[in-house]
Design a protein around this motif. Sequence first.
Motif, PDB file in Angstrom:
ATOM      1  N   GLY A 192       0.796  -1.219   0.000  1.00 57.40           N
ATOM      2  CA  GLY A 192       0.000   0.000   0.000  1.00 57.40           C
ATOM      3  C   GLY A 192       0.827   1.266   0.000  1.00 57.40           C
ATOM      4  O   GLY A 192       2.063   1.225   0.064  1.00 57.40           O
ATOM      5  N   THR A 193       0.133   2.394  -0.086  1.00 58.13           N
ATOM      6  CA  THR A 193       0.771   3.701   0.003  1.00 58.13           C
ATOM      7  C   THR A 193       0.888   4.094   1.470  1.00 58.13           C
ATOM      8  O   THR A 193       0.659   3.284   2.355  1.00 58.13           O
ATOM      9  CB  THR A 193      -0.029   4.726  -0.815  1.00 58.13           C
ATOM     10  OG1 THR A 193      -1.433   4.590  -0.500  1.00 58.13           O
ATOM     11  CG2 THR A 193       0.149   4.480  -2.304  1.00 58.13           C
ATOM     12  N   ARG A 194       1.235   5.348   1.746  1.00 55.95           N
ATOM     13  CA  ARG A 194       1.731   5.751   3.066  1.00 55.95           C
ATOM     14  C   ARG A 194       0.842   5.338   4.242  1.00 55.95           C
ATOM     15  O   ARG A 194       1.339   4.869   5.257  1.00 55.95           O
ATOM     16  CB  ARG A 194       1.981   7.252   3.107  1.00 55.95           C
ATOM     17  CG  ARG A 194       0.749   8.099   2.829  1.00 55.95           C
ATOM     18  CD  ARG A 194       1.041   9.584   2.968  1.00 55.95           C
ATOM     19  NE  ARG A 194      -0.144  10.355   2.668  1.00 55.95           N
ATOM     20  CZ  ARG A 194      -0.352  10.988   1.525  1.00 55.95           C
ATOM     21  NH1 ARG A 194       0.552  10.942   0.575  1.00 55.95           N
ATOM     22  NH2 ARG A 194      -1.478  11.657   1.334  1.00 55.95           N
ATOM     23  N   SER A 195      -0.475   5.481   4.143  1.00 54.97           N
ATOM     24  CA  SER A 195      -1.326   5.176   5.294  1.00 54.97           C
ATOM     25  C   SER A 195      -1.382   3.685   5.598  1.00 54.97           C
ATOM     26  O   SER A 195      -1.724   3.279   6.710  1.00 54.97           O
ATOM     27  CB  SER A 195      -2.739   5.716   5.086  1.00 54.97           C
ATOM     28  OG  SER A 195      -3.341   5.111   3.964  1.00 54.97           O
ATOM     29  N   ALA A 196      -1.019   2.860   4.617  1.00 54.15           N
ATOM     30  CA  ALA A 196      -1.026   1.414   4.836  1.00 54.15           C
ATOM     31  C   ALA A 196       0.039   0.976   5.825  1.00 54.15           C
ATOM     32  O   ALA A 196       0.021  -0.171   6.292  1.00 54.15           O
ATOM     33  CB  ALA A 196      -0.837   0.675   3.513  1.00 54.15           C
ATOM     34  N   VAL A 197       0.965   1.871   6.163  1.00 48.16           N
ATOM     35  CA  VAL A 197       2.010   1.514   7.127  1.00 48.16           C
ATOM     36  C   VAL A 197       1.408   1.201   8.499  1.00 48.16           C
ATOM     37  O   VAL A 197       2.039   0.547   9.332  1.00 48.16           O
ATOM     38  CB  VAL A 197       3.064   2.643   7.222  1.00 48.16           C
ATOM     39  CG1 VAL A 197       2.524   3.848   7.990  1.00 48.16           C
ATOM     40  CG2 VAL A 197       4.361   2.136   7.840  1.00 48.16           C
ATOM     41  N   PHE A 198       0.161   1.637   8.728  1.00 49.58           N
ATOM     42  CA  PHE A 198      -0.529   1.344   9.992  1.00 49.58           C
ATOM     43  C   PHE A 198      -1.382   0.070   9.906  1.00 49.58           C
ATOM     44  O   PHE A 198      -2.002  -0.316  10.903  1.00 49.58           O
ATOM     45  CB  PHE A 198      -1.456   2.500  10.368  1.00 49.58           C
ATOM     46  CG  PHE A 198      -0.758   3.780  10.733  1.00 49.58           C
ATOM     47  CD1 PHE A 198      -0.239   3.971  12.002  1.00 49.58           C
ATOM     48  CD2 PHE A 198      -0.620   4.803   9.803  1.00 49.58           C
ATOM     49  CE1 PHE A 198       0.397   5.170  12.350  1.00 49.58           C
ATOM     50  CE2 PHE A 198       0.010   5.989  10.131  1.00 49.58           C
ATOM     51  CZ  PHE A 198       0.526   6.173  11.406  1.00 49.58           C
ATOM     52  N   ALA A 199      -1.449  -0.569   8.750  1.00 49.40           N
ATOM     53  CA  ALA A 199      -2.349  -1.715   8.560  1.00 49.40           C
ATOM     54  C   ALA A 199      -2.104  -2.793   9.619  1.00 49.40           C
ATOM     55  O   ALA A 199      -0.953  -3.125   9.934  1.00 49.40           O
ATOM     56  CB  ALA A 199      -2.160  -2.306   7.167  1.00 49.40           C
ATOM     57  N   PRO A 200      -3.185  -3.362  10.184  1.00 50.98           N
ATOM     58  CA  PRO A 200      -3.064  -4.318  11.299  1.00 50.98           C
ATOM     59  C   PRO A 200      -2.663  -5.722  10.840  1.00 50.98           C
ATOM     60  O   PRO A 200      -3.409  -6.685  11.022  1.00 50.98           O
ATOM     61  CB  PRO A 200      -4.465  -4.293  11.910  1.00 50.98           C
ATOM     62  CG  PRO A 200      -5.372  -4.012  10.750  1.00 50.98           C
ATOM     63  CD  PRO A 200      -4.601  -3.065   9.866  1.00 50.98           C
ATOM     64  N   VAL A 201      -1.490  -5.836  10.237  1.00 45.22           N
ATOM     65  CA  VAL A 201      -1.011  -7.130   9.737  1.00 45.22           C
ATOM     66  C   VAL A 201      -0.656  -8.021  10.916  1.00 45.22           C
ATOM     67  O   VAL A 201       0.152  -7.642  11.769  1.00 45.22           O
ATOM     68  CB  VAL A 201       0.212  -6.941   8.828  1.00 45.22           C
ATOM     69  CG1 VAL A 201       0.675  -8.287   8.271  1.00 45.22           C
ATOM     70  CG2 VAL A 201      -0.096  -5.966   7.699  1.00 45.22           C
ATOM     71  N   GLY A 202      -1.244  -9.215  10.958  1.00 42.51           N
ATOM     72  CA  GLY A 202      -0.980 -10.130  12.063  1.00 42.51           C
ATOM     73  C   GLY A 202       0.357 -10.824  11.911  1.00 42.51           C
ATOM     74  O   GLY A 202       0.771 -11.159  10.804  1.00 42.51           O
ATOM     75  N   GLY A 203       1.058 -11.051  13.027  1.00 47.23           N
ATOM     76  CA  GLY A 203       2.330 -11.758  13.003  1.00 47.23           C
ATOM     77  C   GLY A 203       3.356 -11.112  12.099  1.00 47.23           C
ATOM     78  O   GLY A 203       4.112 -11.795  11.402  1.00 47.23           O
ATOM     79  N   LEU A 204       3.412  -9.800  12.123  1.00 50.72           N
ATOM     80  CA  LEU A 204       4.272  -9.061  11.205  1.00 50.72           C
ATOM     81  C   LEU A 204       5.741  -9.452  11.382  1.00 50.72           C
ATOM     82  O   LEU A 204       6.282  -9.427  12.486  1.00 50.72           O
ATOM     83  CB  LEU A 204       4.103  -7.555  11.426  1.00 50.72           C
ATOM     84  CG  LEU A 204       4.736  -6.612  10.404  1.00 50.72           C
ATOM     85  CD1 LEU A 204       4.173  -6.863   9.020  1.00 50.72           C
ATOM     86  CD2 LEU A 204       4.470  -5.167  10.817  1.00 50.72           C
ATOM     87  N   GLY A 205       6.379  -9.821  10.264  1.00 49.39           N
ATOM     88  CA  GLY A 205       7.776 -10.222  10.316  1.00 49.39           C
ATOM     89  C   GLY A 205       8.689  -9.395   9.445  1.00 49.39           C
ATOM     90  O   GLY A 205       9.907  -9.451   9.593  1.00 49.39           O
ATOM     91  N   LEU A 206       8.116  -8.609   8.515  1.00 46.17           N
ATOM     92  CA  LEU A 206       8.941  -7.807   7.614  1.00 46.17           C
ATOM     93  C   LEU A 206       8.172  -6.573   7.166  1.00 46.17           C
ATOM     94  O   LEU A 206       7.017  -6.674   6.745  1.00 46.17           O
ATOM     95  CB  LEU A 206       9.337  -8.643   6.381  1.00 46.17           C
ATOM     96  CG  LEU A 206      10.166  -7.932   5.308  1.00 46.17           C
ATOM     97  CD1 LEU A 206      11.528  -7.507   5.850  1.00 46.17           C
ATOM     98  CD2 LEU A 206      10.348  -8.827   4.079  1.00 46.17           C
ATOM     99  N   VAL A 207       8.817  -5.418   7.279  1.00 50.97           N
ATOM    100  CA  VAL A 207       8.267  -4.160   6.770  1.00 50.97           C
ATOM    101  C   VAL A 207       9.264  -3.609   5.761  1.00 50.97           C
ATOM    102  O   VAL A 207      10.449  -3.447   6.077  1.00 50.97           O
ATOM    103  CB  VAL A 207       8.046  -3.125   7.896  1.00 50.97           C
ATOM    104  CG1 VAL A 207       7.413  -1.860   7.330  1.00 50.97           C
ATOM    105  CG2 VAL A 207       7.184  -3.698   9.006  1.00 50.97           C
TER     106      VAL A 207
END
Length: 264
Positions: A218-233
């Motif tokens: 996503g674009t900039r606001s997607a950086v807050f998306a509630p991705v579960g088990g986040l392992g890589l940004v």
Amino acid sequence: EFDYLVSAEQSDDAQPGVRVRVRFSGRLVDAFVLERRSDTDHVGKLGWLDRVLSAEPVLTPEVRRLADAVAARYAGTRADVLRLAIPPRHARVEKQPHPEPAPLSVKPVDAAAWSVYGGGEQYLKALDDGRAARAIWQALPGERWADRLAEAAAATVNSGRGVLVIVPDQGDIDAMHAAAVRYVDEEWVVALSAGLGPSQRYRRWLSVLRGTARLVIGTRSAVFAPVGGLGLVMVWDDGDDTLAEPRAPYPHAREVAMLRAHQL
């Protein structure tokens, strides 16, 4: 933060993270439930919660911690950050059936293309092993940057973790999505952008919240998306001006991603 009484009829739905409506300074305003307590520090008379707008817990503990960190870094308010982090509610979308995707499968990644980068193959192996790995990466001239990021994403998804990819514009989203679905089942890949329209964007955002999206682009606001088990940004082309939010408190997606990575 303000304390309100919750009636017995509202108690089951009024859980932390849900949207509610309360009377504040003589008018009804929207709010989020932050916590439930059996006592209060307030010495005066408490008002009652007006109603629960939705029982969907859209404000997750992870997003709340991130919003607080962003507000502190940019000298903003939690409310301003939450307006950026959580899209407006669409009741019709929220009530629609939520189909379960097919079982997730990830195609094998050939690390050969990473061999031209110092430590590239080791980095990809670390992601596939589920280890914490950080890198600043610049694509070589003529390199298909989306392919390399898709390979890193696929290796992370294969380890059982979620991935978030932030890019400047719709063209980059399309390129990244096309590369990603060559490795990860399309049902598990979600693209978020303002151009989708409010209802479609909220539908896709809900799929992320409900855990049926493992790779989010996503674009900039997607950086807050509630991705579960986040392992890589991953943030691509972080010098692009469009990654800086034009609304208060004006956070930059790169800095938000950095704060989020430190919280993992």
